[in-house]
Structures are given as C-alpha cells and as structure tokens.
Design an enzyme around this catalytic site. Sequence first.
Site, PDB file in Angstrom:
ATOM      1  N   ASP A 161       0.817  -1.207   0.000  1.00 55.01           N
ATOM      2  CA  ASP A 161       0.000   0.000   0.000  1.00 55.01           C
ATOM      3  C   ASP A 161       0.855   1.264   0.000  1.00 55.01           C
ATOM      4  OD1 ASP A 161      -2.094  -1.702   0.045  1.00 55.01           O
ATOM      5  OD2 ASP A 161      -2.800  -1.203   2.056  1.00 55.01           O
ATOM      6  N   GLY A 162       2.001   1.219   0.693  1.00 57.36           N
ATOM      7  CA  GLY A 162       2.880   2.388   0.726  1.00 57.36           C
ATOM      8  C   GLY A 162       3.388   2.766  -0.648  1.00 57.36           C
ATOM      9  N   ASP A 273      -6.853  13.319  21.634  1.00 54.43           N
ATOM     10  CA  ASP A 273      -5.455  13.376  21.213  1.00 54.43           C
ATOM     11  C   ASP A 273      -5.326  13.976  19.820  1.00 54.43           C
ATOM     12  OD1 ASP A 273      -4.491  12.297  23.529  1.00 54.43           O
ATOM     13  OD2 ASP A 273      -4.148  10.288  22.741  1.00 54.43           O
ATOM     14  N   THR A 284      -9.293   2.252   5.939  1.00 51.63           N
ATOM     15  CA  THR A 284      -8.638   1.028   6.420  1.00 51.63           C
ATOM     16  C   THR A 284      -7.249   1.312   6.978  1.00 51.63           C
ATOM     17  OG1 THR A 284      -7.827   0.574   4.176  1.00 51.63           O
ATOM     18  CG2 THR A 284      -9.899  -0.463   4.838  1.00 51.63           C
ATOM     19  N   TYR A 286      -5.199   4.692   9.353  1.00 55.57           N
ATOM     20  CA  TYR A 286      -5.170   5.264  10.696  1.00 55.57           C
ATOM     21  C   TYR A 286      -6.568   5.343  11.305  1.00 55.57           C
ATOM     22  CZ  TYR A 286      -3.224   8.384  14.341  1.00 55.57           C
ATOM     23  OH  TYR A 286      -2.801   8.941  15.515  1.00 55.57           O
ATOM     24  N   LEU A 288      -9.115   3.390  10.888  1.00 54.17           N
ATOM     25  CA  LEU A 288      -9.544   2.081  11.362  1.00 54.17           C
ATOM     26  C   LEU A 288      -8.896   1.763  12.710  1.00 54.17           C
ATOM     27  CD1 LEU A 288     -11.113  -0.551  10.742  1.00 54.17           C
ATOM     28  CD2 LEU A 288      -9.035  -1.398   9.635  1.00 54.17           C
TER      29      LEU A 288
END
Length: 332
Positions: A161-162, A273, A284, A286, A288
């Site tokens: 994915d990256g 935060d 899907t 961060y 998630l």
Amino acid sequence: MPTRIIFRSLRTWAVRSYSTVRQTTELPDKVHFKLTREQWALDGTESGLPMQSMFDKIKTRETTNILQAPGSTYGGKFTLDWTERPRNVLIIKKPNDIKTENALIQVANWLNREHPDLNLIVEPSVAVHFQERLPFVHVIPRDQKHEYTRTVDFAITLGGDGTMLHLSSLFPKATPPVVCFSLGTLGFLMSFQFRHFKRVLTDMTTGKVALMLRMRLFCSLHQADGRRITVDGKEVGDRQVMNEVSLHRGRYPHLTAIECYVDGEFLTECVADGLIVSTPTGSTAYSLSAGGPIVHPSVQSLVMTPICPRSLSFRTVLLPPSANIRLQPESN
C-alpha cells in the site's frame, strides 16, 4: 498561534522524458480513453420502457482523462476502453527490496519484448540502479514531476500500500489508471497477484479491465488569521492526500481541543489526542486503528474519526464529499 487545516474532496483517478543516463528522448502525450458504467434497475420498466431500452437509456459512456472535480460524487466501477493503444507506462517499485527488484526486471523485460512500442518510465534512482540490466527505460528529472501528468497512460506498482501512496504523490492532479501487484506487507489496495502479471498487463494494454475511481483530499494549511503557514520563509503549498489528514497534539502531553467547521458552520468541538479526516480508501488505515468504520471506495464520503476522545459520545461522523472542512485548535 493556532493553526487551521482546510480541505475538500477531489475526484481523481487512476514528461518530456529522459532515458537513464545515456540519452534524452521526448515522449508523446498520453492517449485518451473512454469509461463505461452500466447501472442496473431494480425492475424492468420505467414509464413503459422495455428492459433492453431501460438498460440502453441508463448506460453512460464518455471520453475522459479522469478529470478531478472538487466535491464530485462520480465514483464506482467503470470499464476502460482506450481510444488508441497506450504509449507510456510508469513502473513504481518498493525501494530497497529484493523481491520487487526481481519483479521489476521480469515486468520491464516482458513489456519491452512483447510490447516494444511502449515507453517504460521509472524513477531516476531506479534507472541508475538498473542502467546495465534495463538500458531501455526512461526517467523524468526530479524537477519536472509535472511531466508525469502529461504523458503517463497508466502506471504499475510493485510493492504494498505504501508504494501505491507514493505513486499517488507523484501526481498533483488527476492520477492515471493504476495496476497494483501485491508484493509488500499490506495489501488493502492491491488488486492482483504478481504471478498473473502477463495476463493482467495484456488485458490492460487492450482495455479489457474494470476501473474504480477513488477519492483524494485537497488540504491547505493556514495560520489563525488566514495567512498561509510558512517554513523557512516559503509558503507550505496545497497537498492532495489519498488516505487521511490528521491533526494531532504531537509532543504536547495534554488533550487538545479542536473546533470543527463544515461549510463554514460550526459542527462540534473535539477534545482528544487528535482528529482524523479520511477518504474511503483511508478508512482502512489510521482511521480504522482509531475505531473508525471500513467504508467501500464507491461510497463517496469523508470520514471524521477522533483519536482517543475524552467524551464517550463522540463517534465517527460521515460527511458528504462536497463538504469543506476546517479544523482549528482552540487559541487557549
């Protein structure tokens, strides 16, 4: 001074070029293609129309470059049809990975042998590394990234994915169609197994593929008075984001209070935060992990998810893709 983040959704989809280190070659412009989407009715008639006439009526077909449109809801699956054979293909691989290096050599040599009319484009560092084994590839100088948009007909990613997210960052405007082969750690965005690359790329060059349009976010950074944020005297430019934008407390040890505005109207104050605004693709990632839902890419929406909120009643909010969202930390 508090910071504001303003963004909206963009519809994007799927070079004067230089060869490795040895020669300079100008590549042609990208070719056009048609997208076809067929919508199916629940019943066979509308105003007395028979079934076939109904399908003919609601079938859409138009020539497009996958133009980006702020706030567009033009999503879903399409069938791609080239108006002429593609000319230029961009190949992006995961860096420092033996598996993707071998895959790149296989794909590039096969394409060069079976489709010699295709110009294969790689990143400059990749061209230098493979200049002996792949002397036929082209590169685009780092200071001319806008040329990717002008010439790339479709792209191939070899990684996870990256790698796909990195490819997206190369296109400040609409991204060309992308064929993703799973060779990385994660595979949420990967459509194909590498062992099928010959069949998949043959279908891609002939236009026998389905295409899914995905959203990106348009993001700009401002100071409290509306002026652009500057770093070393230079304004921070606009960004297009495929996954998400997050506003986080950083190293500050306490919760942060973030005021949320949608289309200029105050929505809520989030004490947490931080806060994430993601695309369906980024749902899907961060979002998630922070407890947000999984949203199908065809469901055009903006997903707003708090990060460890103080209030138990603050849950994920889905907003329309046309929404203009402003996040602003409280001044005190």
